[in-house]
Design an enzyme around this catalytic site. Structure first.
Site, mmCIF file in Angstrom:
data_model
loop_
_atom_site.group_PDB
_atom_site.id
_atom_site.type_symbol
_atom_site.label_atom_id
_atom_site.label_comp_id
_atom_site.label_asym_id
_atom_site.label_seq_id
_atom_site.Cartn_x
_atom_site.Cartn_y
_atom_site.Cartn_z
ATOM 1 N N PHE A 2 3.058 -9.151 -9.875
ATOM 2 C CA PHE A 2 4.389 -9.918 -9.321
ATOM 3 C C PHE A 2 4.946 -10.664 -10.771
ATOM 4 O O PHE A 2 3.864 -11.537 -11.473
ATOM 5 C CB PHE A 2 3.770 -11.003 -8.019
ATOM 6 C CG PHE A 2 4.208 -10.278 -6.566
ATOM 7 C CD1 PHE A 2 5.470 -10.462 -5.844
ATOM 8 C CD2 PHE A 2 3.309 -9.550 -6.285
ATOM 9 C CE1 PHE A 2 5.249 -10.104 -4.727
ATOM 10 C CE2 PHE A 2 3.189 -9.083 -4.959
ATOM 11 C CZ PHE A 2 4.155 -9.055 -4.212
ATOM 12 N N LYS A 45 7.682 -5.845 10.895
ATOM 13 C CA LYS A 45 7.098 -5.599 9.344
ATOM 14 C C LYS A 45 8.458 -4.967 8.366
ATOM 15 O O LYS A 45 8.535 -4.485 7.885
ATOM 16 C CB LYS A 45 5.633 -4.490 9.000
ATOM 17 C CG LYS A 45 4.639 -4.983 9.291
ATOM 18 C CD LYS A 45 3.796 -3.752 9.895
ATOM 19 C CE LYS A 45 3.444 -3.163 9.109
ATOM 20 N NZ LYS A 45 2.461 -1.866 8.940
ATOM 21 N N ALA A 95 -3.834 1.598 12.359
ATOM 22 C CA ALA A 95 -4.703 1.299 12.074
ATOM 23 C C ALA A 95 -5.511 0.401 13.108
ATOM 24 O O ALA A 95 -6.803 -0.081 12.696
ATOM 25 C CB ALA A 95 -4.972 0.914 10.875
ATOM 26 N N PHE A 97 -3.445 -0.990 7.060
ATOM 27 C CA PHE A 97 -4.260 -2.151 6.436
ATOM 28 C C PHE A 97 -4.938 -2.084 5.845
ATOM 29 O O PHE A 97 -5.455 -1.458 5.192
ATOM 30 C CB PHE A 97 -4.627 -2.354 8.669
ATOM 31 C CG PHE A 97 -3.559 -2.868 9.385
ATOM 32 C CD1 PHE A 97 -2.207 -3.581 9.093
ATOM 33 C CD2 PHE A 97 -3.444 -2.218 10.247
ATOM 34 C CE1 PHE A 97 -1.158 -3.472 9.604
ATOM 35 C CE2 PHE A 97 -2.372 -2.482 11.916
ATOM 36 C CZ PHE A 97 -1.358 -3.323 11.357
ATOM 37 N N ARG A 107 1.809 8.123 6.521
ATOM 38 C CA ARG A 107 2.450 8.261 8.632
ATOM 39 C C ARG A 107 3.876 7.602 8.351
ATOM 40 O O ARG A 107 4.541 7.384 7.518
ATOM 41 C CB ARG A 107 1.460 7.145 9.120
ATOM 42 C CG ARG A 107 0.551 6.662 8.840
ATOM 43 C CD ARG A 107 -0.341 6.234 9.575
ATOM 44 N NE ARG A 107 -0.533 4.832 8.626
ATOM 45 C CZ ARG A 107 -0.517 3.777 8.925
ATOM 46 N NH1 ARG A 107 -0.813 3.386 10.287
ATOM 47 N NH2 ARG A 107 -0.456 3.103 7.768
ATOM 48 N N TRP A 162 6.699 -0.837 -8.004
ATOM 49 C CA TRP A 162 7.628 -1.421 -7.212
ATOM 50 C C TRP A 162 9.590 -1.456 -7.976
ATOM 51 O O TRP A 162 10.279 -1.021 -7.401
ATOM 52 C CB TRP A 162 7.345 -2.545 -6.255
ATOM 53 C CG TRP A 162 8.954 -3.565 -5.456
ATOM 54 C CD1 TRP A 162 8.928 -3.243 -3.938
ATOM 55 C CD2 TRP A 162 9.489 -4.179 -5.738
ATOM 56 N NE1 TRP A 162 9.679 -3.778 -3.160
ATOM 57 C CE2 TRP A 162 10.452 -4.613 -5.359
ATOM 58 C CE3 TRP A 162 9.928 -4.882 -7.285
ATOM 59 C CZ2 TRP A 162 11.488 -5.115 -5.069
ATOM 60 C CZ3 TRP A 162 10.950 -5.598 -6.930
ATOM 61 C CH2 TRP A 162 12.003 -6.064 -6.098
ATOM 62 N N LYS A 181 0.511 -1.348 -0.150
ATOM 63 C CA LYS A 181 -0.340 0.009 0.098
ATOM 64 C C LYS A 181 1.060 1.283 -0.147
ATOM 65 O O LYS A 181 0.401 2.284 -0.353
ATOM 66 C CB LYS A 181 -1.039 -0.247 1.281
ATOM 67 C CG LYS A 181 -2.072 1.290 1.057
ATOM 68 C CD LYS A 181 -3.262 0.464 1.738
ATOM 69 C CE LYS A 181 -2.901 0.489 3.907
ATOM 70 N NZ LYS A 181 -1.771 -0.189 4.102
ATOM 71 N N THR A 187 4.003 1.528 -0.221
ATOM 72 C CA THR A 187 4.671 1.572 -2.432
ATOM 73 C C THR A 187 4.008 1.850 -3.412
ATOM 74 O O THR A 187 3.990 3.294 -3.771
ATOM 75 C CB THR A 187 5.990 0.159 -2.646
ATOM 76 O OG1 THR A 187 5.651 -0.357 -1.676
ATOM 77 C CG2 THR A 187 6.245 -0.315 -4.320
#
Length: 558
Positions: A384, A107, A275, A303, A96, A412, A73, A75
């Site tokens: 991907f 993470k 969140a 999230f 954030r 990405w 998200k 990214t």
């Protein structure tokens, strides 16, 4: 094929000086407070000086229910901001700040990934400009003044058994969840049960992110309820005369932080409530600045859309008078196959049936945005290498049935260039009229609001309150807090309050075990399931891989 790590990509990038980034979005040097060459705080006076400028378009990036496969998200948010610049639009990003807990826990960093990152990523992921330290200090000053008041004679008649204010530290430390303090004799305080929250779960963080200026910050701080008297009356930070000193600690932190992406798009990174246990959005002042300085403000909420987006729309937009122009819902084929029951090791193989079983999760998020909130949306599929054409087509076909387009996102690996298709669709959506509405009326009784969120957003059969939660709902209503919005504290891994129920479950109820008022933030927190306000470290913490060499170069930050 061997890929570079995020930190390697970030460290190889050539950043522009932050004064040049400020100039790019029309910020004069008189508003810029530099923190070295590549970070700055922006004077809030800029907001009032730009008050007559029309706002840009507000684009919210959210996602499907997260899985260990990853969705990307942040990214996507960064890549979309870069892509908008590539097609000639003046974009500014609002994100954030990362918490040290996840950075050293599971993470890792939270500054985007690959070629869609905000930099300097090491600074952003670690101490940055010290905002979280200031928030923790303000939280713990209030705790110290509360216990000191009791020790010094307790003129306010505070019942120590009713203290709701906990200390905090920005670290995952399960050992601190429940402690006994004030031991060692009378001179060391009054013994009592206590505990710590992670800083991002502190009400100070929510207050900080929802305040519109320093006066609003002081008002909200003074309203924070820390305990109750023996007669059941609330005791506030204002009663303890703590609000002024707390605001003094926070006055510089309240100024938004300006950084840049790898492609030199301006980005505000400011505030960081979780969140799943808080409201999950960056600060109102950073979002407002981005709207005044750009034609498009791209922001995210934490999230899945059932958590971050719900709170962004029902809490932040309600309080700040914001109206989103478009919503991006991020998904991956891999994550949807996990929702369809596949193990993480099996995600590299085409499996249309597993994908079909997992798709209801995405479709439910889409329908919530378009039919509950009446906002235009696009699905961004983070591509991907293992995704097959048949899998991508299935996602596209199912979304089209709901009248929503799908845009492949390759930010990405390609940076802004990989998000041009998505950017064009976002621009198109922003030009459409929308009938934005909240999912519930804040003036309704507490239990009705809980029912509406549970039924409309989670698609539960309803809500069940424990006996304790029922008493709390009654008391909060009697105290005059019944008209506040609800901040649901719920697992991020499921629409339900059971993290094991993947996809789009049905036939369940949401159990609310505890209700507490965050009077300074202006909402009621409803705790469900086993959501904890102080996470623990995993068996192998990310911290084990982080290091720094003799030249001060950091490695291992993902």
């Amino acid at each position: 094929m061997e890929y570079k790590t995020d930190i390697e990509i970030a460290q190889e990038s050539e950043m522009e000086r932050i004064t040049a980034i400020a100039e790019k979005c029309g910020i004069g040097p008189e508003y810029v407070e530099q923190y070295g060459s590549y970070k700055a705080k922006i004077d809030l006076k800029l907001l009032s000086d730009r008050a007559d400028r029309p706002d840009g378009k507000l684009v919210l990036v959210t996602a499907i229910t997260p899985t260990p496969a990853g969705e990307g998200k942040t990214t996507t948010t960064v890549g979309l901001g870069d892509a908008l610049r590539r097609i000639g639009k003046k974009s500014v990003i609002a994100l954030r700040e990362p918490s040290l807990g996840p950075v050293f826990g599971v993470k890792g960093g939270a500054a985007g990934g690959g070629y869609a990152q905000v930099v300097p990523m090491e600074d952003i992921n670690l101490h940055f400009t010290g905002d979280f330290h200031a928030i923790g200090a303000a939280n713990n000053l209030l705790a110290a003044m509360l216990d000191n008041h009791i020790y010094q004679g307790n003129a306010l008649h505070i019942d120590p058994k009713t203290i709701t204010w906990r200390r905090c530290v920005d670290m995952n430390d399960r050992q601190l969840r429940f402690v006994v303090d004030g031991l060692g004799g009378k001179v060391n305080g009054t013994p009592r049960e206590d505990g710590y929250d992670i800083t991002v779960a502190s009400e100070i963080m929510a207050v900080f992110c929802l305040s519109t200026d320093i006066l609003d910050l002081k008002r909200r701080l003074a309203s924070i309820i820390v305990a109750y008297t023996y007669d059941g009356a609330p005791v506030t930070a204002g009663d303890l005369k703590a609000a002024g000193a707390m605001a003094a600690l926070l006055k510089d932190a309240l100024k938004p932080n300006l950084v840049q992406t790898l492609e030199h798009t301006p980005a505000f990174v400011h505030g960081g409530p979780f969140a799943n246990i808080a409201h999950g959005c960056n600060s109102i002042v950073a979002t407002r600045l981005a709207l005044k300085l750009g034609d498009y403000c791209v922001t995210e909420a934490g999230f899945g859309a059932d958590l971050g987006a719900e709170k962004f729309l029902d809490i932040k937009c309600r309080m700040a008078g914001l109206k989103p122009d478009a919503v991006v819902i991020v998904a991956t084929v891999r994550a949807l196959k996990m929702h369809g029951g596949l193990d993480k090791k099996e995600l590299g193989t085409e499996d249309l049936e597993a994908l079909r079983r997992g798709l209801p999760n995405l479709l439910q998020h889409v329908e919530n945005i378009t039919k509950v909130y009446h906002l235009p949306a696009v699905v961004a599929v983070n591509r991907f290498p293992t995704d097959t054409e048949a899998e991508l087509k299935l996602v596209e076909d199912e979304c089209r049935k709901l009248g929503v387009n799908v845009a492949l996102s390759e930010v990405w690996g390609k940076g802004g260039e990989g998000g041009v298709e998505l950017a064009k669709e976002v621009v198109r959506l922003c030009a459409e009229p929308n009938g934005f509405t909240f999912s519930y009326d804040a003036d309704k009784p507490i239990v009705e609001k809980l029912e509406e969120i549970s039924q409309k957003i989670y698609h539960a059969d309803g809500v069940e309150l424990t006996a304790n939660a029922k008493k709390q709902a009654k008391k909060l209503t009697e105290l005059g807090f019944g008209g506040m919005p609800i901040c649901m504290a719920k697992t991020q891994y499921s629409f339900s309050d059971d993290p094991k129920l993947l996809g789009a479950p049905r036939g369940f109820k949401i159990t609310v075990r505890n209700l507490k008022v965050s009077a300074g933030a202006g909402f009621i927190v409803a705790l469900t399931g086993d959501v904890m306000t102080m996470p623990g470290l995993p068996k192998v913490p990310a911290a084990e891989k982080i290091d720094v060499d003799e030249h001060g170069v950091i490695s291992g930050l993902f």
